[in-house]
Design an enzyme around this catalytic site. Structure first.
Site, PDB file in Angstrom:
ATOM      1  N   GLU A   1      -6.098   2.352  -9.940  1.00 34.32           N
ATOM      2  CA  GLU A   1      -6.389   3.567  -9.652  1.00 34.32           C
ATOM      3  C   GLU A   1      -5.711   4.985 -10.432  1.00 34.32           C
ATOM      4  O   GLU A   1      -4.474   4.650 -10.515  1.00 34.32           O
ATOM      5  CB  GLU A   1      -6.003   3.916  -8.163  1.00 34.32           C
ATOM      6  CG  GLU A   1      -6.449   2.797  -7.083  1.00 34.32           C
ATOM      7  CD  GLU A   1      -5.741   2.610  -5.909  1.00 34.32           C
ATOM      8  OE1 GLU A   1      -6.373   1.951  -5.107  1.00 34.32           O
ATOM      9  OE2 GLU A   1      -4.850   3.425  -5.566  1.00 34.32           O
TER      10      GLU A   1
ATOM     11  N   LEU B   1     -10.437   3.653  -4.874  1.00 32.95           N
ATOM     12  CA  LEU B   1      -9.170   3.543  -3.916  1.00 32.95           C
ATOM     13  C   LEU B   1      -9.108   2.283  -3.191  1.00 32.95           C
ATOM     14  O   LEU B   1      -9.189   2.427  -1.837  1.00 32.95           O
ATOM     15  CB  LEU B   1      -8.895   4.729  -3.320  1.00 32.95           C
ATOM     16  CG  LEU B   1      -8.906   5.808  -4.307  1.00 32.95           C
ATOM     17  CD1 LEU B   1      -8.348   7.246  -3.522  1.00 32.95           C
ATOM     18  CD2 LEU B   1      -7.876   5.667  -5.453  1.00 32.95           C
TER      19      LEU B   1
ATOM     20  N   GLU C   1      -7.298  -1.725  -2.999  1.00 30.44           N
ATOM     21  CA  GLU C   1      -6.407  -2.687  -3.596  1.00 30.44           C
ATOM     22  C   GLU C   1      -7.245  -3.924  -3.323  1.00 30.44           C
ATOM     23  O   GLU C   1      -6.947  -4.774  -4.328  1.00 30.44           O
ATOM     24  CB  GLU C   1      -5.214  -2.617  -2.963  1.00 30.44           C
ATOM     25  CG  GLU C   1      -4.162  -1.434  -3.461  1.00 30.44           C
ATOM     26  CD  GLU C   1      -4.553  -0.228  -2.701  1.00 30.44           C
ATOM     27  OE1 GLU C   1      -5.399  -0.281  -1.725  1.00 30.44           O
ATOM     28  OE2 GLU C   1      -4.032   1.047  -3.263  1.00 30.44           O
TER      29      GLU C   1
ATOM     30  N   GLN D   1      -1.100   1.047  -7.230  1.00 29.59           N
ATOM     31  CA  GLN D   1      -0.638   2.267  -7.638  1.00 29.59           C
ATOM     32  C   GLN D   1       0.889   2.466  -7.180  1.00 29.59           C
ATOM     33  O   GLN D   1       1.735   2.915  -7.666  1.00 29.59           O
ATOM     34  CB  GLN D   1      -1.146   3.264  -6.942  1.00 29.59           C
ATOM     35  CG  GLN D   1      -0.925   4.617  -7.646  1.00 29.59           C
ATOM     36  CD  GLN D   1      -2.056   5.792  -7.155  1.00 29.59           C
ATOM     37  OE1 GLN D   1      -2.177   6.188  -5.979  1.00 29.59           O
ATOM     38  NE2 GLN D   1      -2.840   6.200  -8.002  1.00 29.59           N
ATOM     39  N   PHE D   2       1.145   1.828  -5.906  1.00 23.12           N
ATOM     40  CA  PHE D   2       2.523   1.614  -5.410  1.00 23.12           C
ATOM     41  C   PHE D   2       2.448   0.247  -4.582  1.00 23.12           C
ATOM     42  O   PHE D   2       1.745   0.042  -3.823  1.00 23.12           O
ATOM     43  CB  PHE D   2       2.843   2.808  -4.529  1.00 23.12           C
ATOM     44  CG  PHE D   2       3.106   4.166  -5.096  1.00 23.12           C
ATOM     45  CD1 PHE D   2       4.186   4.579  -5.503  1.00 23.12           C
ATOM     46  CD2 PHE D   2       1.853   5.037  -5.145  1.00 23.12           C
ATOM     47  CE1 PHE D   2       4.533   5.761  -6.162  1.00 23.12           C
ATOM     48  CE2 PHE D   2       1.904   6.167  -5.636  1.00 23.12           C
ATOM     49  CZ  PHE D   2       3.512   6.472  -6.097  1.00 23.12           C
TER      50      PHE D   2
ATOM     51  N   PHE E   1       1.488  -0.925  -1.009  1.00 19.60           N
ATOM     52  CA  PHE E   1       0.240  -0.990  -0.544  1.00 19.60           C
ATOM     53  C   PHE E   1      -0.349  -2.580  -0.879  1.00 19.60           C
ATOM     54  O   PHE E   1      -1.761  -2.807  -0.804  1.00 19.60           O
ATOM     55  CB  PHE E   1      -0.765   0.041  -1.747  1.00 19.60           C
ATOM     56  CG  PHE E   1      -0.329   1.409  -1.600  1.00 19.60           C
ATOM     57  CD1 PHE E   1       0.306   1.858  -0.413  1.00 19.60           C
ATOM     58  CD2 PHE E   1      -0.859   2.181  -2.339  1.00 19.60           C
ATOM     59  CE1 PHE E   1       0.525   3.154  -0.400  1.00 19.60           C
ATOM     60  CE2 PHE E   1      -0.427   3.478  -2.576  1.00 19.60           C
ATOM     61  CZ  PHE E   1       0.219   4.096  -1.510  1.00 19.60           C
TER      62      PHE E   1
ATOM     63  N   HIS F   1       5.657   4.044   0.155  1.00 16.43           N
ATOM     64  CA  HIS F   1       5.756   3.914  -1.366  1.00 16.43           C
ATOM     65  C   HIS F   1       6.717   3.152  -1.961  1.00 16.43           C
ATOM     66  O   HIS F   1       6.835   2.777  -2.991  1.00 16.43           O
ATOM     67  CB  HIS F   1       5.704   5.288  -1.926  1.00 16.43           C
ATOM     68  CG  HIS F   1       4.340   6.174  -1.664  1.00 16.43           C
ATOM     69  ND1 HIS F   1       3.793   6.414  -0.346  1.00 16.43           N
ATOM     70  CD2 HIS F   1       3.219   6.496  -2.504  1.00 16.43           C
ATOM     71  CE1 HIS F   1       2.654   6.932  -0.694  1.00 16.43           C
ATOM     72  NE2 HIS F   1       2.369   7.206  -1.840  1.00 16.43           N
TER      73      HIS F   1
END
Length: 325
Positions: free
Chosen positions: A29, A58, A60, A82-83, A86, A129
């Site tokens: 992403e 977006l 996962e 992205q983090f 997730f 996050h």
């Protein structure tokens, strides 16, 4: 050699492998034109093209499925979550598919996938996050889990991960991205996966740790030295597989140990390290192995994380308890 931050070292490693092997693909992403949230992939799409460095929806779960399919077709995917908070959205792909690929196919297929993701506290991110979920990965057989603590190691370990024929979870602590620089060689080099590093030699107590807690442990060791306590600091670098040999050699030398992790006490891998020490070096111990970890609660909102996260003062206190036992 140039002085680089960890984020620069990671970008460098990705560029080296994209240049060396046309089967390496980087996706996730916002990793393309934007270069990722932390700019880890900045400039890579421009250099290597949209077919090799590209954005995904977006989703996962879709990123994980795409990585598996590409790996089975001979590519070496390097997807970014992205983090890492997730990761639950892609757990089936990771623990149910990638991790089992070699076993399921009788060794005829592999999953040479390197999943990169930022994680960790201390930078005041929103909820979900910063969570320390590395223990979930380390407890999933078939996955290698790498957590560098320095720019030099980040580049060498990431290159090793991308070249590995099995899935590697490569976790990057957000607090370390730009917190300091060190010399990082140009071009390619590797750091062995599964091998710990002795960051500081000592004789009185061993601290076994990883990620951002390496820096906190080094601060604690320097402070304790002023009080006459000689601390050895072991940076695991890889938490699956664990370098048990290096840990045990250190504990047999110092006869005391403290295991430090940022994750909650019930999470992470500290309990496993304690068990390994008890299995292999219990007769060498002059005190129980103790732990420094976060409280067993969900990761707090950013306003409270400074109080919640372990730090060098917590480590100093625990080491003194072990020494005084």
């Amino acid at each position: 050699m140039a002085q680089k931050t960890m984020i620069q070292a990671i970008t460098d490693a990705l560029a080296v492998e994209l240049e060396k092997d046309e089967n390496v693909l980087v996706f996730g992403e916002d990793v393309g034109k934007n270069g990722g949230v932390f700019r880890a992939t900045e400039g890579l799409q421009e250099k290597f093209g949209e077919e090799r460095v590209f954005d995904t929806p977006l989703a996962e779960s879709g990123i994980g499925g795409l990585a598996i399919g590409l790996a089975l077709e001979g590519f070496r995917p390097v997807p970014e979550i992205q983090f890492f908070g997730f990761v639950f959205e892609v757990m089936d792909s990771v623990a149910g598919q990638m991790a089992r690929m070699r076993y399921r196919t009788g060794g005829t297929r592999t999953a040479p996938i390197t999943i990169r993701a930022p994680f960790g506290g201390g930078v005041h991110t929103p909820e979900m996050h910063a969570d320390n979920l590395e223990g979930l990965m380390a407890q999933s057989p078939g996955l290698k889990v790498v957590i560098p603590s320095t720019p030099y190691d980040a580049k060498g370990l990431l290159i090793s991960a991308i070249r590995d024929n099995d899935p590697v979870i490569f976790l990057e602590h957000m607090k370390l991205y730009r917190s300091f620089r060190e010399e990082v060689p140009e071009g390619e080099y590797t750091v062995e996966i599964g091998k710990a590093a002795v960051r500081r030699e000592g004789t009185d107590v061993s601290i076994i740790t990883y990620g951002a807690m390496v820096q906190e442990s080094m601060k604690a060791a320097e402070a304790l030295e002023k009080d006459g306590v000689s601390v050895e600091v072991i940076d695991l670098r890889t938490i699956s597989p664990i370098d048990v040999e290096t840990i045990i050699a250190s504990v047999k030398k110092t006869n005391r140990a403290v295991v430090v992790q940022e994750a909650q006490k019930q999470a992470g891998i500290a309990a496993n390290i304690v068990a390994e020490i008890n299995d292999h070096a219990i007769l060498s111990l002059e005190a129980p192995v103790m732990r420094v970890a976060a409280p067993d609660s969900v990761f707090p909102f950013s306003q409270a994380e400074t109080v919640w996260l372990p730090n060098h003062n917590d480590i100093i206190e625990r080491v003194k308890e072990v020494i005084a036992f």
